[in-house]
Design a protein around this motif. Sequence first.
Motif, PDB file in Angstrom:
ATOM      1  N   UNK A 181     113.229  57.048 -28.926  1.00  0.00           N
ATOM      2  CA  UNK A 181     111.820  57.450 -29.084  1.00  0.00           C
ATOM      3  C   UNK A 181     111.627  57.837 -30.550  1.00  0.00           C
ATOM      4  N   UNK A 182     111.188  56.925 -31.391  1.00  0.00           N
ATOM      5  CA  UNK A 182     111.058  57.222 -32.833  1.00  0.00           C
ATOM      6  C   UNK A 182     110.119  58.406 -33.065  1.00  0.00           C
ATOM      7  N   UNK A 183     110.622  59.392 -33.772  1.00  0.00           N
ATOM      8  CA  UNK A 183     109.799  60.551 -34.074  1.00  0.00           C
ATOM      9  C   UNK A 183     109.512  61.429 -32.878  1.00  0.00           C
ATOM     10  N   UNK A 189     121.083  61.681 -25.366  1.00  0.00           N
ATOM     11  CA  UNK A 189     121.734  62.406 -24.274  1.00  0.00           C
ATOM     12  C   UNK A 189     120.696  62.977 -23.316  1.00  0.00           C
ATOM     13  N   UNK A 190     119.579  63.470 -23.845  1.00  0.00           N
ATOM     14  CA  UNK A 190     118.524  64.012 -22.990  1.00  0.00           C
ATOM     15  C   UNK A 190     117.911  62.908 -22.126  1.00  0.00           C
ATOM     16  N   UNK A 191     117.691  61.746 -22.732  1.00  0.00           N
ATOM     17  CA  UNK A 191     117.138  60.624 -21.963  1.00  0.00           C
ATOM     18  C   UNK A 191     118.115  60.193 -20.876  1.00  0.00           C
ATOM     19  N   UNK A 192     119.403  60.155 -21.213  1.00  0.00           N
ATOM     20  CA  UNK A 192     120.413  59.773 -20.220  1.00  0.00           C
ATOM     21  C   UNK A 192     120.413  60.740 -19.041  1.00  0.00           C
ATOM     22  N   UNK A 193     120.255  62.033 -19.322  1.00  0.00           N
ATOM     23  CA  UNK A 193     120.217  63.029 -18.252  1.00  0.00           C
ATOM     24  C   UNK A 193     119.032  62.798 -17.327  1.00  0.00           C
ATOM     25  N   UNK A 194     117.887  62.496 -17.902  1.00  0.00           N
ATOM     26  CA  UNK A 194     116.682  62.231 -17.101  1.00  0.00           C
ATOM     27  C   UNK A 194     116.876  60.999 -16.222  1.00  0.00           C
ATOM     28  N   UNK A 195     117.458  59.948 -16.795  1.00  0.00           N
ATOM     29  CA  UNK A 195     117.661  58.703 -16.048  1.00  0.00           C
ATOM     30  C   UNK A 195     118.616  58.914 -14.876  1.00  0.00           C
ATOM     31  N   UNK A 196     119.745  59.544 -15.135  1.00  0.00           N
ATOM     32  CA  UNK A 196     120.744  59.719 -14.074  1.00  0.00           C
ATOM     33  C   UNK A 196     120.229  60.681 -13.008  1.00  0.00           C
ATOM     34  N   UNK A 197     119.445  61.682 -13.402  1.00  0.00           N
ATOM     35  CA  UNK A 197     118.888  62.602 -12.410  1.00  0.00           C
ATOM     36  C   UNK A 197     118.004  61.862 -11.416  1.00  0.00           C
ATOM     37  N   UNK A 198     117.266  60.876 -11.908  1.00  0.00           N
ATOM     38  CA  UNK A 198     116.391  60.145 -10.984  1.00  0.00           C
ATOM     39  C   UNK A 198     117.122  59.020 -10.258  1.00  0.00           C
ATOM     40  N   UNK A 199     117.822  58.191 -11.017  1.00  0.00           N
ATOM     41  CA  UNK A 199     118.372  56.977 -10.427  1.00  0.00           C
ATOM     42  C   UNK A 199     119.787  57.161  -9.883  1.00  0.00           C
ATOM     43  N   UNK A 200     120.403  58.303 -10.152  1.00  0.00           N
ATOM     44  CA  UNK A 200     121.717  58.579  -9.594  1.00  0.00           C
ATOM     45  C   UNK A 200     121.734  59.744  -8.646  1.00  0.00           C
ATOM     46  N   UNK A 201     120.899  60.761  -8.936  1.00  0.00           N
ATOM     47  CA  UNK A 201     120.880  61.974  -8.116  1.00  0.00           C
ATOM     48  C   UNK A 201     119.613  62.098  -7.296  1.00  0.00           C
ATOM     49  N   UNK A 223     105.722  61.664 -19.363  1.00  0.00           N
ATOM     50  CA  UNK A 223     106.584  61.668 -20.542  1.00  0.00           C
ATOM     51  C   UNK A 223     107.993  61.247 -20.174  1.00  0.00           C
ATOM     52  N   UNK A 224     108.516  61.796 -19.075  1.00  0.00           N
ATOM     53  CA  UNK A 224     109.864  61.437 -18.631  1.00  0.00           C
ATOM     54  C   UNK A 224     109.938  59.955 -18.292  1.00  0.00           C
ATOM     55  N   UNK A 225     108.884  59.431 -17.680  1.00  0.00           N
ATOM     56  CA  UNK A 225     108.854  58.008 -17.361  1.00  0.00           C
ATOM     57  C   UNK A 225     108.826  57.142 -18.603  1.00  0.00           C
ATOM     58  N   UNK A 226     108.089  57.587 -19.626  1.00  0.00           N
ATOM     59  CA  UNK A 226     108.020  56.829 -20.871  1.00  0.00           C
ATOM     60  C   UNK A 226     109.387  56.785 -21.547  1.00  0.00           C
ATOM     61  N   UNK A 227     110.092  57.912 -21.561  1.00  0.00           N
ATOM     62  CA  UNK A 227     111.435  57.930 -22.141  1.00  0.00           C
ATOM     63  C   UNK A 227     112.352  56.941 -21.427  1.00  0.00           C
ATOM     64  N   UNK A 228     112.292  56.968 -20.081  1.00  0.00           N
ATOM     65  CA  UNK A 228     113.163  56.083 -19.297  1.00  0.00           C
ATOM     66  C   UNK A 228     112.809  54.623 -19.522  1.00  0.00           C
ATOM     67  N   UNK A 229     111.499  54.345 -19.659  1.00  0.00           N
ATOM     68  CA  UNK A 229     111.083  52.968 -19.901  1.00  0.00           C
ATOM     69  C   UNK A 229     111.587  52.436 -21.231  1.00  0.00           C
ATOM     70  N   UNK A 230     111.567  53.273 -22.262  1.00  0.00           N
ATOM     71  CA  UNK A 230     112.083  52.852 -23.561  1.00  0.00           C
ATOM     72  C   UNK A 230     113.590  52.571 -23.480  1.00  0.00           C
ATOM     73  N   UNK A 231     114.297  53.442 -22.753  1.00  0.00           N
ATOM     74  CA  UNK A 231     115.736  53.212 -22.581  1.00  0.00           C
ATOM     75  C   UNK A 231     115.988  51.926 -21.809  1.00  0.00           C
TER      76      UNK A 231
END
Length: 529
Positions: A181-183, A189-201, A223-231
């Motif tokens: 997420x530029x800027x 690591x924060x984005x990874x935590x959000x992704x795994x919390x939803x898609x793993x936990x 916002x969390x969805x936007x981060x995950x979409x960029x990843x």
Amino acid sequence: MSTATLRDENERLKALLAQTQAALSEHQAALATSEEARRRLEVILGELRREKFGAKSEKLRPDQYHLPLEDVEIAQGVLDAAQEKAAAVIRGRSHAGSDQDRHRNRGCLPAHLPQVERILEPASTFCPCGCGAMTKIGEDVSKRLDVIPAQWRVLVTRRPKYICRRCSGPVVQAHAPEHVVPGGLPTEAAIAQVIVSKFGDHTPFYRQAEIYARQGIRLDRATLGNWSGRACFHLQPVADRMRCHLAAADRLFMDETAAPVLDPGRGQTKKGYFWAIVSDDRGHSGPSPPIVLFRYAPGRSGAFAEQFLDGFTGRFLQCDAYDGYDRLIEVARPQGPWTLVHCWSHLRRRFVKLARNSKSPIAEAAVRQIAQLYGIEAMARGSSPDIRLAARKERSLPLVEALKPWFEKQLSMISSGSTLADDIRYALNHWQGLTRFLDDGRLELDTNPVENAIRPICLTRKNALFAGHEVGAENWALLASIVATCKLNDVNPVAYIAETLTAIIAGHPQSEIDDLMPWRFRKTSSQHQ
């Protein structure tokens, strides 16, 4: 009364008796049909009750046997605490920590956990008699398990600027690193935590937002969805390469499950499907890593299975008996059509349900005979294909050869309209696919690898809709594939996604994408938590 009259009366009574017997036979047949229909309805009602309120698996996990004991253990803990407090009052607080307390079972503390020491000194280390400072002669050490709640932190990056005071050279400064997420706020690591919390936990974004708010961090689910979409965009090459590895596997598992998706414009949901394709050779100690790939489709037609397997070179497809897969045996491919291998677990599940609902001795006997096959498989699991095949030829083949005529005999003795008859016909109609495991040691007895992989989808389905549209469902499938593959390979998915995103953003060469596969990531179970 004349003889002729008696003869006529006798004939009339015989005709009436025959008519009565015929009517009785019709009523008995109708009663039998009605009784069979009643039994079928009872079975269906029992299955619906069990589906709604009962356990979803036909067997209990070992952990579940301990569930009734947990309440007893909690009560025992309360009693222990009360007794300890009473004993401490009786003998005085200075004697509260006895040797017996120190040597009780405290569990196993992993060596890799960081240790924080604290030293408890007496109020005074001077002799009360006035002799001066006392000498340390030893110490008692206790170790307890502690926890720091998951917490967010602010990563401050400073880039100093340098210039030469003696000349007019340029200003020197380190280049600003690229980010997902530029800027924006999040680190990888924060984005990874959000992704795994939803898609793993299985924690939806809105629940994550509530959790983060407890630490004073206001992040809405958009916002969390936007981060995950960029990843998701940056991780697409990883998923594409995983598909290439799957395409080269000789044996695959496949299954599908419903996925509710919002239907824009109607304000309602429509039923889509997630399809899971799995390669897992651990049962015969194969060299290939386990991989899970989810795909989304708006329907369950076998045409989607054919589409998802386009370009795959495998020979065997282990699946359930859903007739949508039948079209795969007619697909023209250079290596020939797919060979379907059917699942004994699905067959066993039918007889387990029937045995539970109707106490049928035939269903119970079928379950016992199938259990013998699973016992043989358990002993041979992990062995090479040749060893597994030899064990099956010696021990499983006689059981299977005896089971088919036994099914045929039972079918001839029961009502053709019964649920038991349907289950036996299911076995006989798919006998060829059920017995293919006897010809190749690489094949499994069931489709459990793909069922285990697809089960988390059902957990997520209970928590939230999958997506606001079909594109969202496809993105979900990509991220869930990566998380699930990490788990199969005993890799920490948070650490993997964080480091992989960092590498991709930093310009990792596309030609070396194999280096970023989950199964090549360092094992982090004891190093990176």
